[in-house]
Structure formats: structure tokens, C-alpha cells
Motif scaffolding. Structure first.
Motif, short mmCIF file in Angstrom:
data_model
loop_
_atom_site.label_atom_id
_atom_site.label_comp_id
_atom_site.label_asym_id
_atom_site.label_seq_id
_atom_site.Cartn_x
_atom_site.Cartn_y
_atom_site.Cartn_z
N VAL A 76 -0.71 10.38 -8.20
CA VAL A 76 0.16 10.16 -9.32
C VAL A 76 1.32 8.90 -9.24
CG1 VAL A 76 1.27 11.33 -11.24
CG2 VAL A 76 -0.55 12.63 -9.87
N VAL A 77 1.83 9.19 -8.30
CA VAL A 77 3.17 8.28 -8.11
C VAL A 77 2.54 6.82 -8.19
CG1 VAL A 77 4.57 7.35 -6.30
CG2 VAL A 77 4.67 9.77 -7.16
N VAL A 78 1.41 6.38 -7.49
CA VAL A 78 1.17 4.98 -7.15
C VAL A 78 0.80 4.39 -8.60
CG1 VAL A 78 0.48 5.49 -4.79
CG2 VAL A 78 -1.29 5.27 -6.44
N ASN A 79 0.26 5.27 -9.32
CA ASN A 79 -0.24 5.08 -10.67
C ASN A 79 1.06 4.89 -11.79
OD1 ASN A 79 -3.17 4.72 -11.35
ND2 ASN A 79 -3.23 6.18 -9.76
N VAL A 80 1.90 5.81 -11.83
CA VAL A 80 2.78 5.53 -12.73
C VAL A 80 3.99 4.47 -12.09
CG1 VAL A 80 2.74 7.95 -13.60
CG2 VAL A 80 4.34 7.13 -11.48
N SER A 81 3.95 4.14 -10.76
CA SER A 81 4.53 3.20 -10.30
C SER A 81 4.12 1.71 -10.94
CB SER A 81 4.44 2.90 -9.00
OG SER A 81 5.13 1.83 -8.37
N ASP A 82 2.89 1.36 -11.17
CA ASP A 82 2.54 0.40 -11.88
C ASP A 82 2.84 0.23 -13.47
OD1 ASP A 82 0.97 -1.24 -10.09
OD2 ASP A 82 -0.55 0.14 -9.84
N LEU A 209 4.51 9.77 3.01
CA LEU A 209 3.75 11.18 2.55
C LEU A 209 3.83 11.46 1.06
CD1 LEU A 209 3.37 13.51 5.34
CD2 LEU A 209 1.65 11.65 4.73
N LYS A 210 5.27 11.38 0.49
CA LYS A 210 5.57 11.73 -0.61
C LYS A 210 6.52 10.62 -1.23
CE LYS A 210 7.56 15.61 -3.36
NZ LYS A 210 8.81 14.94 -3.87
N PRO A 211 5.91 9.42 -1.60
CA PRO A 211 6.90 8.44 -2.23
C PRO A 211 7.08 8.78 -3.51
CG PRO A 211 4.43 8.02 -2.16
CD PRO A 211 4.71 8.98 -1.64
N GLU A 212 8.23 8.20 -4.24
CA GLU A 212 8.68 8.07 -5.59
C GLU A 212 8.54 6.78 -6.39
OE1 GLU A 212 8.91 11.06 -7.11
OE2 GLU A 212 9.61 12.45 -5.29
N ALA A 213 8.01 6.98 -7.65
CA ALA A 213 8.28 5.58 -8.33
C ALA A 213 9.87 5.64 -8.97
CB ALA A 213 7.15 5.77 -9.32
N THR A 230 12.86 -10.98 -16.32
CA THR A 230 12.13 -11.84 -16.79
C THR A 230 10.85 -11.61 -16.19
OG1 THR A 230 12.95 -13.29 -14.89
CG2 THR A 230 13.91 -13.69 -17.12
N SER A 231 10.42 -11.04 -15.07
CA SER A 231 9.23 -10.83 -14.42
C SER A 231 9.42 -9.65 -13.54
CB SER A 231 8.73 -11.81 -13.61
OG SER A 231 9.43 -11.97 -12.27
N MET A 232 8.37 -8.80 -13.38
CA MET A 232 8.59 -7.44 -12.44
C MET A 232 7.10 -7.25 -11.72
SD MET A 232 10.76 -4.13 -13.01
CE MET A 232 10.16 -3.83 -14.70
N ILE A 233 7.20 -6.77 -10.56
CA ILE A 233 6.09 -5.99 -10.23
C ILE A 233 6.50 -4.86 -9.06
CG2 ILE A 233 6.32 -7.79 -8.07
CD1 ILE A 233 3.26 -8.10 -7.98
N ASP A 234 5.66 -3.90 -8.66
CA ASP A 234 5.84 -2.79 -7.86
C ASP A 234 5.53 -3.21 -6.55
OD1 ASP A 234 3.35 -2.18 -8.31
OD2 ASP A 234 3.42 -0.34 -7.98
N ILE A 235 6.18 -2.58 -5.43
CA ILE A 235 5.99 -2.93 -4.22
C ILE A 235 4.94 -2.24 -3.35
CG2 ILE A 235 6.97 -3.99 -2.03
CD1 ILE A 235 9.62 -4.63 -3.27
N SER A 236 3.76 -2.14 -3.69
CA SER A 236 2.73 -1.49 -2.98
C SER A 236 2.23 -2.21 -1.56
CB SER A 236 1.65 -1.32 -3.98
OG SER A 236 0.93 -2.53 -4.59
N LEU A 283 8.67 -6.97 4.61
CA LEU A 283 7.95 -8.02 4.18
C LEU A 283 6.55 -7.53 4.08
CD1 LEU A 283 9.59 -11.23 5.54
CD2 LEU A 283 9.80 -10.13 3.35
N SER A 284 5.98 -7.12 4.96
CA SER A 284 4.69 -7.01 4.99
C SER A 284 4.06 -5.32 5.22
CB SER A 284 3.87 -7.62 6.13
OG SER A 284 4.20 -9.07 6.18
N GLY A 285 5.00 -4.39 5.16
CA GLY A 285 4.48 -3.22 5.30
C GLY A 285 4.00 -2.74 4.23
N GLY A 286 4.63 -2.43 3.06
CA GLY A 286 4.00 -1.98 1.99
C GLY A 286 4.20 -0.47 1.80
N GLU A 287 3.65 -0.04 0.41
CA GLU A 287 3.78 1.54 0.11
C GLU A 287 5.13 1.72 -0.10
OE1 GLU A 287 0.08 3.98 0.71
OE2 GLU A 287 0.56 3.28 2.98
N ASP A 288 6.27 1.04 -0.28
CA ASP A 288 7.42 1.50 -0.31
C ASP A 288 7.48 1.91 -2.02
OD1 ASP A 288 8.79 1.40 1.98
OD2 ASP A 288 8.52 -0.81 1.83
#
Ligand code: ADP
Ligand code: MG
Length: 344
Positions: A76-82, A209-213, A230-236, A283-288
């Protein structure tokens, strides 16, 4: 003879571009189609924001170390993050599952406990989905629907020369959590008698294992500070890869300050124990699931005193490219290495 092209030749984003090159938007209500964290649909004075993400067993998660309840929560979190990455508020989700006969009712109940917990925390309604079987493994596909205001929706393509780069939270931890879980898995597989030693690594494992958005940023801190990024993106996929998306779509360059990239000191230590450079993990890890955004320099005073927001660079002319200004004072081109999911 028909030609066979391997999908790796195009890469994930090249493939999406290729497959969708002939798709034209036919409705005025389709304000934004493919290419951002979510699609934006205009209905009256409300904007609907829609995003889908799929998690596949063996690719995105490993049930040896992912408890099903956490997995449901994370899906659910990875989706609400977007949705948050569009500066919109998530309201509903649908959940589609495919699973093999290896999964019992009790196992699926655990998964749903996590989904429910996330729905409660993020204040969203589960309104539908689909349930089907698979030959092998578990697939979880979630669609999130959110609501936004037209003048506040934030795209990847709005960054302007002179804008300031900001990032929330801290980076690199989720990747290191994964490294620890993988290490303990190998130890366990070679000697199942040994209990995993997760010791002082609770924070990074929790981030994996249990990230938050960043509900707090979008529903509270940013509206209170009274500005619109002015612009935004989530860091997946890692800060570098997300910065590339913003720069490409906004047709700008950027200078990222290593000094401004937030990495906790305990996380830096764990990186060093793994013989990894902490900045590379960030820089390259992801899923934060943190947010990367740009602001107009006029809003700097508003952002400076916000909790958990860090200034980490500047948007420059496209001709200057995308560069990293290291702690040592060197400036070199930034490399983007997001996750590649089309491996063997
Ligand atoms: P994110 O990393 O934010 O989840 P993706 O990289 O999955 O985004 O997708 C990038 C964009 O491409 C999004 O707008 C997404 O909706 C779109 N997209 C991804 N896969 C497909 C597909 N198979 N068909 C059409 N659009 C797609
Ligand atoms: Mg995204």
C-alpha cells in the motif's frame, strides 16, 4: 523471419516509451497520461490522481524475510507514495492478487492485516480488486486513487533553472536493510540452526520491511509552510535516478551537493561495514520512499525551517548536465543506476 528483441535492449523506461508510442489521449479529462508518478484526470474542479504498482515474489520481495503483514503494508505504501509525489491526497485503493496453492487462508489473512493497517494509517478506503491464481508465487498489484487541486498538483516537468533542490527524511537506509536481510538469509540457508543477528540494524531493516510514505509532508508540513513545489517525485529507485527523471522531463540540468544529501550517521557506519560508500547507497539504493522536490528561490525562507527537509542542490541550465559536487570539492557527472528488474 521475424526479429526477436530482448527487453533488456530497451530497458524499463525505453520499453514503456516504445510500447506506448502510438497511444494518444482522446479525452480532455485525461490531463496527464503516462510519464509521471501518477496520471491526472480532471473532473469538475477536482483532480483525480491514479497510480498502479505491482510487487512480484522473488523480484520485489522474498518471503524468507518479509513477514506477510509487513508486505501488505508496504504494498500500500509504495502506491500512496506515488500519489503524495503529485502533491495529492490518497483516498481509495484496489488490490489485485494472484497466488499459487502454496498460500493458505491464514497466510492471506496476514497479508490483509498489513493492508488494513496501512489503510487505517493513511486514511484510505479499500474499494475493490481482483483475486486469481498463479502457477507459482505471489503477485500483488495495487491501484491508488487520490484527490488534488489543479493549481497544486506537482509534476516531474516543472523544475526551472535557479530552483532549489530539496529532499525529505534520510536516504540509503532501506538499501542497507536489504543487504543485511540478504546476508542473514545466506547464513540461515547454510545453517538453519543459527538465529538471525539483526542486532543494531533495526532502523535500516524497518526502512526496508515497513517503509512509510510522506503523508506528513503533503497533508501537513507543505500546506502549513504555504508553498507548492515546482516539481516533485518520490524516491523509489534512488536519488540519482529520480533526479534524472526530473531533469529530463523539465529539460534542465542540476548540481547535487553531496553535503546536502541526508544520511544518518548510524546508516553511514553500516554502509562502511559493508564496504559500501554511504553516498552511493543514498544515490542508487532506492526504496526510501522519501520525496525529492524543487522550489522556487522565492520560497526558500518557507522551506528553510521545515522539519525533515534538506536542501541538496540547485537546478541549472540543461547544457550544464547533471553533476555531483562532492564533499571533497570535486564536480563530476552524476551516474544514475536505478533498479533493473529485467535481470536473469
Ligand atoms: P514509478 O516508478 O513512479 O512507479 P514507473 O516507472 O512504473 O513509475 O512508470 C513510469 C510511467 O509509465 C508511469 O506514468 C506509468 O503509469 C507508465 N507505465 C508503466 N508501465 C506501463 C505500461 N505497461 N503501459 C502503459 N504505461 C505504463
Ligand atoms: Mg514514483
Amino acid at each position: 523471419m521475424s526479429k526477436r528483441t530482448d527487453v533488456n535492449e530497451l530497458g524499463e523506461f525505453g520499453l514503456i516509451d516504445h510500447l506506448t508510442q502510438n497511444i494518444n489521449l482522446q479525452h480532455a479529462s485525461s490531463l496527464k497520461g503516462i510519464g509521471d508518478d501518477a496520471a491526472v484526470l480532471e473532473y469538475g474542479n477536482k483532480m483525480l490522481v491514479v497510480s498502479t504498482d505491482t510487487l512480484v515474489e522473488g523480484i520485489h520481495f522474498d518471503l524468507i524475510y518479509s513477514p506477510l503483514k509487513h508486505l501488505g503494508y508496504k504494498a500500500v505504501v509504495v502506491n500512496v507514495s506515488d500519489i503524495y509525489a503529485m502533491n495529492a491526497i490518497p483516498k481509495q485503493i484496489t488490490v489485485s492478487l494472484a497466488f499459487s496453492n502454496r498460500f493458505s487462508v491464514e497466510a492471506l489473512e496476514e497479508l490483509y492485516k498489513g493492508i488494513e493497517a496501512a489503510c487505517n494509517f493513511y486514511n484510505i478506503d479499500l474499494v475493490g480488486g481482483d483475486t486469481t491464481s498463479s502457477q507459482k508465487g505471489l503477485f500483488i498489484s495495487i491501484t491508488a486513487i487520490g484527490e488534488g487541486e489543479k493549481d497544486k498538483i506537482t509534476y516531474r516537468n516543472g523544475a526551472k533553472e535557479g530552483d532549489i533542490l530539496c529532499v525529505t527524511g534520510d536516504l540509503g537506509a532501506a538499501y542497507l536493510g536489504l543487504q543485511i536481510l540478504e546476508r542473514e538469509k545466506q547464513i540461515y540457508l547454510s545453517n538453519p540452526g543459527i538465529q538471525p543477528d539483526l542486532g543494531t540494524n533495526k532502523y535500516v531493516i524497518g526502512r526496508q520491511l515497513k517503509p512509510e510514505a510522506r503523508k506528513d509532508m503533503i497533508e501537513n508540513f507543505i500546506p502549513k509552510a504555504n508553498f507548492t513545489p515546482t516539481s516533485m517525485i518520490d524516491i523509489s529507485d534512488g536519488l540519482a535516478s529520480e533526479l534524472f527523471h526530473i531533469c529530463k522531463q523539465s529539460n534542465v540540468g542540476a548540481i547535487l551537493e553531496e553535503n546536502g544529501v541526508p544520511i544518518r550517521s548510524d546508516v553511514q557506519e553500516i554502509a562502511i561495514n559493508f564496504k559500501l560508500d554511504p553516498i552511493t547507497c543514498a544515490l542508487s539504493g532506492g526504496e526510501d520512499y522519501e520525496l525529492l522536490f524543487t522550489i522556487s528561490p522565492n520560497d526558500l525562507e518557507k522551506v528553510k525551517y521545515m522539519p525533515d527537509v534538506y536542501i541538496c542542490g540547485e537546478i541549472v541550465n540543461v547544457s550544464e548536465g547533471i553533476k555531483l559536487h562532492t564533499k571533497g570539492g570535486n564536480i563530476h557527472p552524476l551516474k544514475a543506476q536505478g533498479w533493473v528488474h529485467f535481470g536473469n
